[in-house]
Design a protein around this motif. Sequence first.
Motif, short mmCIF file in Angstrom:
data_model
loop_
_atom_site.label_atom_id
_atom_site.label_comp_id
_atom_site.label_asym_id
_atom_site.label_seq_id
_atom_site.Cartn_x
_atom_site.Cartn_y
_atom_site.Cartn_z
N CYS A 227 0.84 -1.20 0.00
CA CYS A 227 0.00 0.00 0.00
C CYS A 227 0.88 1.25 0.00
CB CYS A 227 -0.91 0.01 1.23
SG CYS A 227 -1.83 1.56 1.42
N MET A 228 0.57 2.17 -0.93
CA MET A 228 1.36 3.41 -1.01
C MET A 228 0.55 4.61 -0.51
SD MET A 228 1.33 4.05 -5.11
CE MET A 228 -0.15 4.41 -6.04
N GLN A 229 -0.55 4.32 0.17
CA GLN A 229 -1.33 5.38 0.83
C GLN A 229 -1.87 6.42 -0.15
OE1 GLN A 229 -2.13 5.86 4.46
NE2 GLN A 229 -2.00 3.70 3.95
N CYS A 230 -2.31 5.96 -1.32
CA CYS A 230 -2.84 6.91 -2.30
C CYS A 230 -4.23 7.41 -1.93
CB CYS A 230 -2.86 6.26 -3.68
SG CYS A 230 -4.05 4.91 -3.83
N GLY A 231 -4.95 6.60 -1.14
CA GLY A 231 -6.28 7.01 -0.70
C GLY A 231 -7.40 6.68 -1.66
N THR A 232 -7.08 6.02 -2.76
CA THR A 232 -8.13 5.69 -3.74
C THR A 232 -9.23 4.83 -3.10
OG1 THR A 232 -6.53 5.77 -5.54
CG2 THR A 232 -8.58 4.58 -5.97
N CYS A 233 -8.82 3.86 -2.29
CA CYS A 233 -9.81 2.96 -1.67
C CYS A 233 -10.81 3.75 -0.83
CB CYS A 233 -9.12 1.88 -0.83
SG CYS A 233 -7.91 2.50 0.35
N SER A 234 -10.31 4.69 -0.05
CA SER A 234 -11.21 5.49 0.80
C SER A 234 -12.12 6.37 -0.03
CB SER A 234 -10.40 6.37 1.76
OG SER A 234 -9.67 5.57 2.66
N PRO B 240 -10.57 2.92 4.95
CA PRO B 240 -9.74 1.81 4.44
C PRO B 240 -8.26 2.20 4.32
CG PRO B 240 -11.82 1.89 3.26
CD PRO B 240 -11.80 3.10 4.13
N ARG B 241 -7.97 3.40 3.82
CA ARG B 241 -6.55 3.82 3.72
C ARG B 241 -5.90 3.88 5.10
NH1 ARG B 241 -3.63 7.74 5.11
NH2 ARG B 241 -5.36 9.04 5.81
N GLN B 242 -6.61 4.44 6.06
CA GLN B 242 -6.06 4.54 7.41
C GLN B 242 -5.88 3.14 8.01
OE1 GLN B 242 -9.15 7.08 8.98
NE2 GLN B 242 -7.86 8.91 8.84
N ALA B 243 -6.81 2.25 7.73
CA ALA B 243 -6.69 0.88 8.24
C ALA B 243 -5.41 0.23 7.70
CB ALA B 243 -7.92 0.06 7.84
N MET B 244 -5.15 0.44 6.42
CA MET B 244 -3.94 -0.15 5.83
C MET B 244 -2.68 0.41 6.49
SD MET B 244 -5.22 -2.25 3.69
CE MET B 244 -3.93 -2.74 2.60
N LEU B 245 -2.69 1.71 6.77
CA LEU B 245 -1.53 2.34 7.40
C LEU B 245 -1.31 1.80 8.81
CD1 LEU B 245 0.68 4.54 7.23
CD2 LEU B 245 -0.97 6.14 8.22
N ARG C 240 -10.10 -0.71 -7.82
CA ARG C 240 -9.44 0.55 -8.14
C ARG C 240 -8.04 0.68 -7.55
NH1 ARG C 240 -13.19 4.53 -9.48
NH2 ARG C 240 -11.37 5.84 -9.82
N CYS C 241 -7.66 -0.21 -6.65
CA CYS C 241 -6.35 -0.07 -5.98
C CYS C 241 -5.21 -0.20 -7.00
CB CYS C 241 -6.18 -1.14 -4.90
SG CYS C 241 -4.53 -1.12 -4.14
N PRO C 242 -4.36 0.83 -7.12
CA PRO C 242 -3.27 0.77 -8.10
C PRO C 242 -2.19 -0.24 -7.76
CG PRO C 242 -3.07 2.74 -6.75
CD PRO C 242 -4.37 2.10 -6.38
N ARG C 243 -2.19 -0.72 -6.51
CA ARG C 243 -1.19 -1.71 -6.12
C ARG C 243 -1.74 -3.13 -6.10
NH1 ARG C 243 3.49 0.71 -4.40
NH2 ARG C 243 4.29 -1.29 -5.07
N GLY C 244 -2.98 -3.27 -6.55
CA GLY C 244 -3.56 -4.61 -6.65
C GLY C 244 -3.83 -5.28 -5.31
N ILE C 245 -3.99 -4.49 -4.28
CA ILE C 245 -4.28 -5.06 -2.96
C ILE C 245 -5.77 -5.36 -2.84
CG2 ILE C 245 -4.18 -4.69 -0.46
CD1 ILE C 245 -1.90 -2.67 -1.02
N GLU C 246 -6.09 -6.56 -2.41
CA GLU C 246 -7.49 -6.93 -2.24
C GLU C 246 -7.93 -6.50 -0.84
OE1 GLU C 246 -8.57 -10.82 -3.66
OE2 GLU C 246 -6.94 -10.82 -5.11
N VAL C 247 -8.32 -5.24 -0.75
CA VAL C 247 -8.69 -4.65 0.54
C VAL C 247 -9.87 -5.39 1.16
CG1 VAL C 247 -9.30 -2.50 1.72
CG2 VAL C 247 -7.83 -2.42 -0.30
N THR C 248 -10.78 -5.85 0.33
CA THR C 248 -11.93 -6.58 0.84
C THR C 248 -11.49 -7.80 1.65
OG1 THR C 248 -13.01 -5.94 -1.23
CG2 THR C 248 -14.17 -7.52 0.15
#
Length: 135
Positions: A29-36, A49-54, A82-90
């Motif tokens: 995760c590069m903290q782009c914030g797209t997920c949020s 979601p971004r804060q959770a990843m951090l 939409r995650c540019p790093r391909g992380i499956e946040v779900t």
Amino acid sequence: MSITILLRALDRAMQERVAEISGQNVYKCMQCGTCSSVCPMSGDMEITPRQAMLLIQHGLVDPVLSSRTPWLCASCHTCQVRCPRGIEVTRVMEALRQIVLRENRDMVNPREIPAESIAEMPQIALVAGFRKLTS
Ligand code: SF4
Ligand code: SF4
């Protein structure tokens, strides 16, 4: 072992459990914030979601587990599409829920749901809710 070192070790263990259950590498995760920004529920989450990843990246899993964030997640998959790093946040959100549920902790008590609400709710919603919120 000092309390501080012990707590850090516990946090690392929890962090590894999230990685193991989700199969995701949160360090990507590069903290782009797209997920949020695309999450339909983030406006109601105290930890986005971004804060959770951090927080998880830093081994601070407990604050995320104590929040309503994993339970508000609707598993809509928008974030990971939409995650540019391909992380499956779900999957990360599901892992957080599993950690709590595997401790036999329920997030809803079916006996406390008013009868009128049960009568009004679609059965499929009730079943889905119990599957998500009870151990
Ligand atoms: S969209 Fe992906 S990379 Fe961006 S903050 Fe969310 S998880 Fe991190
Ligand atoms: S899967 Fe969960 S965290 Fe991701 S966008 Fe949907 S509701 Fe938000």
